[in-house]
Write a protein that holds these residues in place. Structure first.
Motif, mmCIF file in Angstrom:
data_model
loop_
_atom_site.group_PDB
_atom_site.id
_atom_site.type_symbol
_atom_site.label_atom_id
_atom_site.label_comp_id
_atom_site.label_asym_id
_atom_site.label_seq_id
_atom_site.Cartn_x
_atom_site.Cartn_y
_atom_site.Cartn_z
ATOM 1 N N UNK A 3 -29.751 64.219 0.681
ATOM 2 C CA UNK A 3 -28.993 63.222 1.420
ATOM 3 C C UNK A 3 -27.513 63.461 1.160
ATOM 4 N N UNK A 4 -26.779 63.950 2.162
ATOM 5 C CA UNK A 4 -25.354 64.178 1.962
ATOM 6 C C UNK A 4 -24.637 62.868 1.614
ATOM 7 N N UNK A 5 -23.634 62.958 0.768
ATOM 8 C CA UNK A 5 -22.911 61.765 0.332
ATOM 9 C C UNK A 5 -22.367 60.944 1.498
ATOM 10 N N UNK A 9 -26.064 55.311 1.615
ATOM 11 C CA UNK A 9 -25.706 53.892 1.606
ATOM 12 C C UNK A 9 -26.344 53.261 0.377
ATOM 13 N N UNK A 10 -25.529 52.693 -0.505
ATOM 14 C CA UNK A 10 -26.047 52.130 -1.747
ATOM 15 C C UNK A 10 -25.738 50.652 -1.908
#
Length: 52
Positions: A3-5, A9-10
């Motif tokens: 998952x590219x930065x 979503x965090x």
């Protein structure tokens, strides 16, 4: 899964909003017969623990 930065979503409040607005997902599996996709609902209960 990679998952590219810039797609990550965090923020819990944003993840909650996304699940509430789009409560249907697709579970994709692969076996000897090939790919299979099944639609599944997301259930979110904010009272069920720290992550709903």
């Amino acid at each position: 899964m990679y998952l590219p930065d810039h797609f990550a979503e965090a923020r819990p409040e944003e993840l909650t909003r996304i699940i509430r607005e789009h409560p249907l997902g697709v579970l994709i599996t692969h076996d000897a017969e090939g790919l299979d996709a099944n639609h599944i609902p997301f259930e979110f209960d904010p009272g069920a623990g720290a992550h709903g």
